[in-house]
Motif scaffolding. Structure first.
Motif, short mmCIF file in Angstrom:
data_model
loop_
_atom_site.label_atom_id
_atom_site.label_comp_id
_atom_site.label_asym_id
_atom_site.label_seq_id
_atom_site.Cartn_x
_atom_site.Cartn_y
_atom_site.Cartn_z
N ASP A 31 7.56 4.32 13.00
CA ASP A 31 6.23 4.55 12.30
C ASP A 31 5.94 3.45 11.44
O ASP A 31 4.78 3.22 10.79
N ARG A 33 6.06 -0.84 9.92
CA ARG A 33 6.25 -2.14 10.03
C ARG A 33 7.66 -2.57 9.52
O ARG A 33 7.98 -2.50 8.33
N ALA A 69 -0.52 2.52 16.47
CA ALA A 69 -0.58 1.78 15.12
C ALA A 69 0.47 0.99 14.84
O ALA A 69 0.48 -0.11 14.26
N ALA A 70 1.69 1.60 14.87
CA ALA A 70 3.07 1.09 14.48
C ALA A 70 3.27 -0.23 15.24
O ALA A 70 3.75 -1.13 14.89
N ALA A 72 0.95 -1.90 16.91
CA ALA A 72 0.25 -2.83 16.46
C ALA A 72 0.52 -3.69 15.25
O ALA A 72 0.43 -4.96 15.11
N ALA A 73 0.91 -3.02 14.13
CA ALA A 73 1.58 -3.53 13.14
C ALA A 73 2.64 -4.67 13.43
O ALA A 73 2.79 -5.39 12.58
N ASN A 74 3.62 -4.02 14.07
CA ASN A 74 4.70 -4.97 14.31
C ASN A 74 4.48 -6.03 15.46
O ASN A 74 5.25 -6.92 15.19
N ARG A 76 1.62 -7.79 15.20
CA ARG A 76 1.21 -8.63 14.09
C ARG A 76 2.33 -9.40 13.19
O ARG A 76 2.25 -10.37 13.10
N GLN A 77 3.05 -8.58 13.05
CA GLN A 77 4.39 -9.11 12.00
C GLN A 77 5.16 -10.06 12.94
O GLN A 77 5.41 -11.24 12.47
N SER A 80 3.00 -13.08 13.22
CA SER A 80 3.17 -13.82 11.87
C SER A 80 4.22 -14.70 12.01
O SER A 80 4.20 -15.88 11.31
N ALA A 123 -4.60 -5.98 18.34
CA ALA A 123 -3.87 -6.31 16.95
C ALA A 123 -3.53 -8.18 17.16
O ALA A 123 -3.90 -8.83 16.10
#
Ligand SMILES: Cc1cc2nc3c(=O)[nH]c(=O)nc-3n(C[C@H](O)[C@H](O)[C@H](O)COP(=O)(O)O)c2cc1C
Length: 329
Positions: A31, A33, A69-70, A72-74, A76-77, A80, A123
């Motif tokens: 859950d 990032r 959502a998790a 997507a955040a990961n 993106r991470q 990056s 994402a």
């Protein structure tokens, strides 16, 4: 492959032309990032200028999770940090993973699979491809096509299909003809996976699925020259000779040398046993060595047992007699 294909295995298996790309072990997303160190641990290649093996083969970063959502955040991470492709795992059959709603458990509900892929696709916003890997279903194949279509609708750029349900585990046969049904229904490339151990299997999987591309799993560990064998045959219509024990021993000893710089010796021995175990199903000499060495826990005797009777043994004996030569190699 979790616990098997790490940065060193990727480097060794891509030393000769054969693979077009490789995938990391999965980064487990629950859950939150995750911090950059988790990504670097799974994919040390991120620290280079390009995310490739030493022989230039791209490495795709694999995420396993169910929370959109998790994921997507990961994703993106990961992007990056330089990831060149995100691969989503919807195939893992492990009970603990499935109990926590990861891997193949999403195959029970194509809508959930679609939401997960779509969240990652949005994402990364086109910066890198998002690919997915599925099985034919959880307990049955009724939703195989729906899951594949859901991945495509959500923006997956290609789909690997492992031709078994989750409940079928790794039991043969792989149902390659089912991959063909999926391939007919999708516009994105579909890649066939499951039970490709030999050139003949490759040909059958290709013919029955109609897929020009395949993904190799255990077969590449059992015969590290399987991908070069396929590539060579594609290019020349000729067969490479059978992989001799000496070539296998050479790879295992090089693998140990790479691993022992960071891992305790007994861990390196278990990793070697694991790889040898994959080889023994396809090679009688590997089976004999596995049997002879299965109780050995010390690294140097284990390596001596692998190298016995091969050119590597001769060269290590020479280096014992001439210590300066050992330092130079
Ligand atoms: C030990 C092991 C670890 C695996 N880890 C992963 C993984 O992390 N991600 C994944 O998508 N598939 C994983 N798989 C599945 C393989 O990638 C592949 O889909 C499956 O083994 C079927 O192909 P094969 O018959 O060529 O091995 C794993 C399989 C094994 C045996």
């Amino acid at each position: 492959m979790e616990g098997v294909i790490d940065v060193h295995t990727r480097a060794l298996l891509t030393e000769h032309p054969g693979f077009d790309w490789t995938v990391t072990e999965f980064v487990r997303v629950v859950d939150a990032r995750l911090p950059p160190r988790v990504f670097y641990k799974h994919c040390p290649e991120l620290a280079g200028d390009r995310v490739i093996t030493p022989h230039g083969i791209p490495v795709h970063l694999q995420l396993l999770g169910s929370d959109p959502a998790a994921l997507a955040a990961n994703a993106r991470q990961a992007v990056s940090l330089g990831a060149v492709s995100i691969d989503l795992n919807f195939g893992c059959p492990a009970k603990t993973v499935n109990r926590h709603d990861g891997g193949a458990s999403l195959l029970r509900d194509p809508h959930r699979l679609e939401r997960a892929v779509s969240a990652v696709h949005q994402a990364v916003d086109g910066a890198v491809p998002v690919t997915a890997k599925i099985r034919l279903g959880f307990s049955d194949r009724l939703k195989a096509l729906d899951c594949a279509l859901a991945a495509e609708r959500a923006g997956a750029t290609s789909l690997v299909v492992h031709a078994r349900t989750r409940d079928e585990g790794y039991r043969p046969p792989a149902h390659w003809e089912w991959i063909g049904r999926i391939r007919h229904a999708l516009r994105i490339p579909v890649i066939a996976n499951g039970d490709i151990w030999t050139l003949e299997d490759y040909w059958k999987a290709r013919t029955l699925s109609g897929c020009p591309d395949v993904m190799l799993g255990r077969g590449a560990l059992a015969d590290p020259y399987l991908a070069p064998r396929i590539r060579h045959w594609q290019a020349t219509n000729e067969r490479l000779p059978v992989t001799e024990w000496a070539a296998r021993a050479e790879i295992l000893c090089t693998y140990a040398a790479l691993q022992r710089s960071t891992l305790p010796e007994r861990v390196v021995v278990s990793l070697l046993k694991q790889w040898l175990n994959h080889m023994r199903s396809r090679d009688p000499e590997a089976a004999r060595r596995f049997q002879a060495l299965r109780r050995e826990t010390r690294l140097d005797p284990f390596l001596a047992g692998l190298a016995a009777g091969t050119p590597r043994e001769a060269s290590s004996l020479a280096s014992v007699r001439q210590p300066t030569a050992a330092l130079a190699t």
